[in-house]
Design an enzyme around this catalytic site. Structure first.
Site, PDB file in Angstrom:
ATOM      1  N   TYR A  23       0.833  -1.211   0.000  1.00 37.23           N
ATOM      2  CA  TYR A  23       0.000   0.000   0.000  1.00 37.23           C
ATOM      3  C   TYR A  23       0.863   1.255   0.000  1.00 37.23           C
ATOM      4  O   TYR A  23       0.704   2.118   0.861  1.00 37.23           O
ATOM      5  CB  TYR A  23      -0.903   0.021   1.243  1.00 37.23           C
ATOM      6  CG  TYR A  23      -1.782  -1.191   1.400  1.00 37.23           C
ATOM      7  CD1 TYR A  23      -2.764  -1.473   0.449  1.00 37.23           C
ATOM      8  CD2 TYR A  23      -1.639  -2.045   2.485  1.00 37.23           C
ATOM      9  CE1 TYR A  23      -3.585  -2.580   0.589  1.00 37.23           C
ATOM     10  CE2 TYR A  23      -2.458  -3.164   2.621  1.00 37.23           C
ATOM     11  CZ  TYR A  23      -3.426  -3.417   1.670  1.00 37.23           C
ATOM     12  OH  TYR A  23      -4.232  -4.501   1.818  1.00 37.23           O
ATOM     13  N   LYS A 274      -5.963 -14.087  10.172  1.00 33.34           N
ATOM     14  CA  LYS A 274      -5.364 -13.084  11.067  1.00 33.34           C
ATOM     15  C   LYS A 274      -4.969 -13.614  12.471  1.00 33.34           C
ATOM     16  O   LYS A 274      -3.837 -14.010  12.641  1.00 33.34           O
ATOM     17  CB  LYS A 274      -6.259 -11.856  11.155  1.00 33.34           C
ATOM     18  CG  LYS A 274      -6.327 -11.121   9.800  1.00 33.34           C
ATOM     19  CD  LYS A 274      -6.384  -9.621   9.927  1.00 33.34           C
ATOM     20  CE  LYS A 274      -5.992  -8.930   8.640  1.00 33.34           C
ATOM     21  NZ  LYS A 274      -7.099  -8.752   7.683  1.00 33.34           N
TER      22      LYS A 274
END
Ligand SMILES: *Cc1c(COP(=O)(O)O)cnc(C)c1O
Length: 425
Positions: A23, A274
């Site tokens: 990102y 996660k």
């Protein structure tokens, strides 16, 4: 952060021209912070500073870093068997983990398909849903219904079911199939609109995908459990499967072990990742209900699910996940989540008075301050680091999702850093 040159590690200088960061506009971004160790709720930087981690490394390290029980399990497993392929071979860490997940998931969510990342598990759930319809002899159900504000991953298929702006649907228009994106049914009017949409287009749609209770990466947007009960009703009425993406919400983050438990309903497929390994190794699972699994159970080889990632059910990752589940078993996580929740609810409340703040909200071990416009992520990260905390805002929100075990003093550091940045101290 600007650091004195003599404290910049050689590996950072040497590797920086070669590492493509996530990102990141590589040309203009600030350099990343070099981390040399982790312990408990903290990151240790190359210059010796410690930052309290407000994010638990993208929501993974729920028990804190370097937990001795997980470390012991990993050491034992690496000595015995770091990895074997899962095609045609079986091993205890995966079989035991599948049994434990089936037991802790409600109802008939009993059939565990392992993969290595969250996005891939969502892709598998999508593939399961498409083939579920085909195997039952239903044709034409080739699309998915997902929601504005949603996030389900960065791979091409999962991008199509993210929020249209966040998923860059216009940038990639024509490349990816257009899915059906709607508003969450939060009231009678939006429920009626979704019901009408499904009456018209339901025959094209295989499944509804949603992050239960919290749309995480889309901006930590909360919705009440009733929304999920509505989706269950509408999915059943129109013959669609319901997929819960619990990759963020699973394993205690929202206050119940799974977000679905707050709604008292079950999806047909749930994805987990996660915090599954307590923040140590990549692992994910798409867990199907008996109804879904039975659509693949056949004498016809063509009805099988043709999928199998190379590192599927990696024994090290499964050993870490089993150790993480051990830590959940004594139930102390729930007290810790309640403690974090109370600290955020009280400590972040004054942020409502901050300039540009439009909302402050807390659910479980998630604290959110929302602004009226996107924030300058790089500048704020640097400012937070100067205050001794690691917080990386996202879009319009500054949020906290620390390890459940973060000590009160470190929670105070996180909260006071947010208050200083918001200007309400
Ligand atoms: C993080 C996340 C994913 C993607 O997981 P990766 O491991 O990054 O591929 C998918 N869905 C939700 C809800 C997530 O929070």
């Amino acid at each position: 952060m600007t650091q004195p040159d003599w404290l910049t590690p050689q590996w950072l200088v040497g590797g920086a021209p070669h590492v493509w960061r996530p990102y990141c506009q590589m040309k203009t971004a600030r350099p990343p912070l070099p981390v040399v160790a982790t312990r408990g709720s903290r990151l240790v930087l190359a210059d010796g500073r410690e930052l309290v981690d407000g994010l638990a490394s993208w929501w993974t390290a729920c028990h804190g870093y370097n937990h001795p029980h997980i470390a012991d399990a990993l050491r034992a497993q690496i000595e015995t068997m770091p990895h074997v392929m899962f095609g045609g071979l079986a091993h205890e860490p995966a079989y035991r983990l599948a049994m434990r997940l089936a037991k802790l998931l409600p109802g008939e969510l009993d059939h565990v398909f392992f993969a290595e990342s969250g996005s891939v598990s969502v892709e598998i759930a999508m593939k399961m849903a498409l083939q579920f319809q085909i195997n039952r002899g239903v044709s034409g159900r080739a699309k998915f219904l997902a929601f504005r504000g949603g996030y389900h991953g960065d791979t091409l298929a999962t991008m199509t079911i993210c929020d249209p702006e966040e998923g860059m649907h216009s940038l990639f228009a024509g490349v990816m199939p257009a899915q059906v994106i709607a508003d969450l049914p939060r009231d009678a009017e939006s429920e009626a609109a979704l019901d009408a949409l499904l009456a018209a287009r339901g025959h094209e749609i295989a499944a509804i995908l949603v992050e239960p209770l919290v749309q995480g990466a889309g901006g930590m947007l909360l919705h009440p459990p009733e929304v999920l009960r509505t989706l269950r009703r509408l999915a059943d009425k129109h013959g669609l499967l319901l997929v819960f993406d619990e990759i963020f919400t699973g394993f205690g983050r929202t206050g119940t072990l799974l977000a679905m438990q707050a709604a008292g309903i079950e999806p047909d497929i749930v994805t987990l990742s996660k915090a599954l390994t307590g923040g140590t190794l990549p692992l994910s699972a798409a867990v199907a209900s008996r109804k879904v699994f039975e659509a693949f159970w056949s004498d016809d080889a063509g009805a099988a699910l043709m999928h199998g990632p190379t590192y599927m059910a990696n024994p090290l990752a499964c050993a870490a996940a089993n150790a993480s589940l051990d830590l959940f078993e004594d139930g102390s996580w729930a007290k810790d989540v309640a403690r974090v929740s109370a600290a955020f609810a009280e400590g972040l409340e004054p942020c409502r008075g901050g300039q540009g703040v439009v909302d402050v909200r807390t659910l479980g071990a998630i604290g959110v301050v929302e602004f009226d416009a996107p924030v300058a992520v790089g500048d704020l990260c640097a400012r937070f680091a100067e205050l001794g905390v690691w917080i990386r805002p996202m879009g319009k929100v500054v949020y906290l999702t620390p390890a459940f075990t973060t000590p009160d003093a470190d929670l105070d550091l996180l909260i006071s850093a947010v208050r200083q940045v918001v200007g309400v101290n």
